[in-house]
Design a protein around this motif. Structure first.
Motif, PDB file in Angstrom:
ATOM      1  N   GLU A  23       0.823  -1.208   0.000  1.00 38.65           N
ATOM      2  CA  GLU A  23       0.000   0.000   0.000  1.00 38.65           C
ATOM      3  C   GLU A  23       0.858   1.261   0.000  1.00 38.65           C
ATOM      4  O   GLU A  23       1.946   1.305   0.568  1.00 38.65           O
ATOM      5  CB  GLU A  23      -0.900   0.021   1.234  1.00 38.65           C
ATOM      6  CG  GLU A  23      -1.967  -1.058   1.231  1.00 38.65           C
ATOM      7  CD  GLU A  23      -2.829  -1.047   2.481  1.00 38.65           C
ATOM      8  OE1 GLU A  23      -3.941  -1.615   2.408  1.00 38.65           O
ATOM      9  OE2 GLU A  23      -2.402  -0.485   3.510  1.00 38.65           O
ATOM     10  N   VAL A  25       0.334   5.454   0.945  1.00 37.77           N
ATOM     11  CA  VAL A  25      -0.550   6.200   1.842  1.00 37.77           C
ATOM     12  C   VAL A  25      -0.408   7.696   1.614  1.00 37.77           C
ATOM     13  O   VAL A  25       0.688   8.197   1.324  1.00 37.77           O
ATOM     14  CB  VAL A  25      -0.201   5.850   3.310  1.00 37.77           C
ATOM     15  CG1 VAL A  25      -0.949   6.736   4.299  1.00 37.77           C
ATOM     16  CG2 VAL A  25      -0.501   4.382   3.585  1.00 37.77           C
ATOM     17  N   ASP A  26      -1.522   8.419   1.745  1.00 35.16           N
ATOM     18  CA  ASP A  26      -1.520   9.876   1.741  1.00 35.16           C
ATOM     19  C   ASP A  26      -1.104  10.343   3.130  1.00 35.16           C
ATOM     20  O   ASP A  26      -1.848  10.173   4.094  1.00 35.16           O
ATOM     21  CB  ASP A  26      -2.920  10.388   1.408  1.00 35.16           C
ATOM     22  CG  ASP A  26      -3.021  11.904   1.388  1.00 35.16           C
ATOM     23  OD1 ASP A  26      -2.121  12.575   1.940  1.00 35.16           O
ATOM     24  OD2 ASP A  26      -4.019  12.420   0.854  1.00 35.16           O
ATOM     25  N   THR A  29      -3.464  12.536   5.385  1.00 35.33           N
ATOM     26  CA  THR A  29      -4.682  11.974   5.973  1.00 35.33           C
ATOM     27  C   THR A  29      -4.454  10.635   6.658  1.00 35.33           C
ATOM     28  O   THR A  29      -5.264  10.211   7.477  1.00 35.33           O
ATOM     29  CB  THR A  29      -5.755  11.762   4.883  1.00 35.33           C
ATOM     30  OG1 THR A  29      -5.284  10.774   3.941  1.00 35.33           O
ATOM     31  CG2 THR A  29      -6.071  13.062   4.155  1.00 35.33           C
ATOM     32  N   GLY A  30      -3.373   9.954   6.303  1.00 37.98           N
ATOM     33  CA  GLY A  30      -3.129   8.614   6.813  1.00 37.98           C
ATOM     34  C   GLY A  30      -3.929   7.552   6.099  1.00 37.98           C
ATOM     35  O   GLY A  30      -3.892   6.375   6.477  1.00 37.98           O
ATOM     36  N   LYS A  31      -4.645   7.936   5.048  1.00 43.97           N
ATOM     37  CA  LYS A  31      -5.505   7.000   4.329  1.00 43.97           C
ATOM     38  C   LYS A  31      -4.776   6.396   3.123  1.00 43.97           C
ATOM     39  O   LYS A  31      -3.926   7.035   2.506  1.00 43.97           O
ATOM     40  CB  LYS A  31      -6.777   7.703   3.873  1.00 43.97           C
ATOM     41  CG  LYS A  31      -7.635   8.196   5.040  1.00 43.97           C
ATOM     42  CD  LYS A  31      -8.852   8.960   4.558  1.00 43.97           C
ATOM     43  CE  LYS A  31      -9.680   9.459   5.752  1.00 43.97           C
ATOM     44  NZ  LYS A  31     -10.850  10.275   5.307  1.00 43.97           N
ATOM     45  N   VAL A  32      -5.165   5.174   2.805  1.00 46.18           N
ATOM     46  CA  VAL A  32      -4.530   4.449   1.704  1.00 46.18           C
ATOM     47  C   VAL A  32      -4.974   5.027   0.362  1.00 46.18           C
ATOM     48  O   VAL A  32      -6.169   5.205   0.116  1.00 46.18           O
ATOM     49  CB  VAL A  32      -4.866   2.950   1.788  1.00 46.18           C
ATOM     50  CG1 VAL A  32      -4.341   2.218   0.561  1.00 46.18           C
ATOM     51  CG2 VAL A  32      -4.290   2.345   3.062  1.00 46.18           C
ATOM     52  N   GLU A 365      -5.766  14.925  11.609  1.00 43.93           N
ATOM     53  CA  GLU A 365      -5.467  13.681  10.911  1.00 43.93           C
ATOM     54  C   GLU A 365      -4.195  13.849  10.093  1.00 43.93           C
ATOM     55  O   GLU A 365      -3.785  14.947   9.736  1.00 43.93           O
ATOM     56  CB  GLU A 365      -6.632  13.269  10.009  1.00 43.93           C
ATOM     57  CG  GLU A 365      -6.879  14.196   8.830  1.00 43.93           C
ATOM     58  CD  GLU A 365      -7.959  13.681   7.890  1.00 43.93           C
ATOM     59  OE1 GLU A 365      -8.514  12.606   8.157  1.00 43.93           O
ATOM     60  OE2 GLU A 365      -8.241  14.367   6.888  1.00 43.93           O
ATOM     61  N   GLY A 366      -3.562  12.733   9.793  1.00 44.12           N
ATOM     62  CA  GLY A 366      -2.319  12.774   9.052  1.00 44.12           C
ATOM     63  C   GLY A 366      -1.123  12.809   9.979  1.00 44.12           C
ATOM     64  O   GLY A 366      -1.256  12.790  11.207  1.00 44.12           O
TER      65      GLY A 366
END
Length: 484
Positions: A23, A25-26, A29-32, A365-366
């Protein structure tokens, strides 16, 4: 999110999906974002074999016109996809949009144009004077030829800059390349592979691009018998390991490693300007830059005054969404990196440094970390000696110019630095005494395609960019023939 990207490897002219993936990740944001191909040993073997064949059995090394055409096509294609690459760099690297208009994207693209222009005029042959020896006259000359198959290994912080700073001169020299991107930013590197495969005439095997989640592919490249040269940018400990691994076969090694650069503020400097410059510099890409000045050396009797000015400037740094054009500072690359930065700050405070501002993960976030200022720092402490790679500035007091020079030179590193002072002659004299590969006087910008970049001491071996950057990829061969 729909981003221009590529998740496949480039091997022997083909975009290849590996049997496994990892994966990406951004970091804001910590999102994939998605997945990228995870290269295995077989992919390394195939990439090296392709690069070896392209170097040994084709005219790539000798065909200057082909190399020129391919570099110009690469430049045009990068321009064509500039805005798509910008959004990708913001999303995956966490680079602020404003930084992509400089060293994160736009300036690296122009580097391709620079090396195409250099290739057009560069002299690969040098005539030597005739030599009288053994009763004969000998005509002699030196030719500069490509070093061979290059393994290029990248870090995550400036993936476009570092990939192109290796690719463009290597291709101009006539080398073939196996480029390994960082696991934190695979799409940014693999996108270059897609552009090369689909939009240039670069022959199959000349450029191969790999990504992997772990270090195994890089380790294999550094010891592979099919590799002639290694160019690596990253941490000093990893650079030392690469140099040791390469020594068994005496591969040529270029290393651009860590830094702990000092900004020296002389007692006649404009303190407000110096405070603004250093505050925004350490927050550039959240401090994730090897040449950033992470130590601020100030006159002892002006320490508190300058600390107050820097703290006020750090309070003006806008951090947050890197896609916002007004954002000055984005996130750190990962939670692991943020934890490392925070641990170093906590240990610095425990060791006696005074926390003036920041010093904690941002409450959002992030992987953001607050711009951080530490005052009264011991020049021999961990925070003053070791690379943090975060938005952390350590203020150190000095007694006179000699003391400032001693402190600035008092680390294992020698990559960069700066000095500010009203008397330019005095400031330049101080700059000349610092053992580093690059240096800024009163905010001067040394970083450009035509300027050699690299370090002294444990900051590396060799130079990237400029004519010196091309010549890192060339070998010298001397010829002689009797003429009478």
């Amino acid at each position: 999110m729909s981003l221009f990207h590529e998740d496949r490897l480039l091997i022997d002219g083909e975009l290849v999906a590996a049997g496994r993936s990892f994966e990406t990740v951004d970091p804001s944001t910590g999102k994939v974002l998605g997945t990228a191909s995870d290269a295995e040993a077989g992919h390394v073997e195939a990439a090296v074999a392709a690069a070896r064949r392209a170097f040994d059995t084709t005219d790539w090394m000798r065909d200057r016109e082909l190399r020129l055409r391919c570099l110009r096509q690469f430049y045009d294609a990068l321009h064509e996809h500039r805005e798509e690459l910008r959004e990708l760099t913001i999303a995956e690297v966490g680079a602020p949009r404003q930084l992509t208009h400089g060293p994160q994207l736009d300036e690296p693209i122009e580097m391709v144009k620079y090396y195409a222009s250099l290739l057009e005029r560069y002299e690969f042959r040098e005539e030597l004077p005739e030599l009288e020896s053994r009763g004969l006259t000998h005509r002699r000359w030196v030719e500069k030829e490509a070093s061979g198959v290059v393994a290029a290994i990248l870090p995550y912080n400036f993936p476009n800059q570092l990939a192109i700073a290796k690719l463009a001169p290597a291709l101009a020299a006539g080398c073939t390349v196996v480029l390994k991107g960082a696991p934190d930013t695979p799409w940014t590197t693999l996108a270059l592979g897609r552009i090369i495969a689909e939009e240039t005439d670069i022959p199959a095997g000349v450029v191969n691009i790999l990504t992997s989640a772990g270090p195994e592919t890089g380790q294999l490249l550094t010891t592979h018998p099919g590799i002639d040269m290694i160019t690596f940018t990253g941490s000093t400990p990893v650079g030392k390991a690469i140099m040791a691994a390469a020594s068994a076969s005496l591969k040529r090694v270029f290393l651009e490693l860590g830094g702990k650069s000092a900004m020296i503020v002389l007692d006649d400097a404009d303190f407000a300007t110096a405070a603004m410059f250093t505050a925004f510099t350490i927050c550039s890409h959240s401090g994730q830059g090897c040449a950033l000045t992470s130590r601020l050396l100030v006159p002892r009797d002006k320490h508190d005054e300058i600390v107050g000015l820097v703290a006020a400037m750090l309070g003006k740094v806008r951090y947050g969404d890197p896609a916002d054009p007004k954002t000055n500072m984005g996130p750190l690359i990962s939670e692991k990196q943020r934890a490392k930065v925070h641990g170093m700050v906590e240990r610095a405070v425990a060791a006696g440094a005074r926390l003036v501002t920041g010093g904690r993960p941002a409450e959002r976030e992030g992987f953001f970390y607050e711009p951080t200022l530490l005052a009264g720092v011991d020049p021999d402490s961990e925070i003053a000696q070791e690379e943090v790679f975060g938005p952390v500035l350590a203020v150190i007091a000095y007694d006179d110019d000699d003391d400032a020079v001693r402190i600035a030179n008092g680390t294992a590193y020698g990559l960069s630095g700066g000095v500010m002072g009203a008397d330019e002659e005095r400031a330049t004299a101080v700059a000349r005494r610092i053992r580093s590969g690059t240096f800024s006087i009163n905010g001067g910008n040394y970083f450009a395609a035509d300027a050699p970049f690299g370090g002294f001491k444990e900051s590396g071996i060799g130079r990237e960019m400029g004519v010196a950057g091309l010549e890192e990829f060339l070998e010298l061969k001397t010829f002689a023939v009797p003429v009478g």
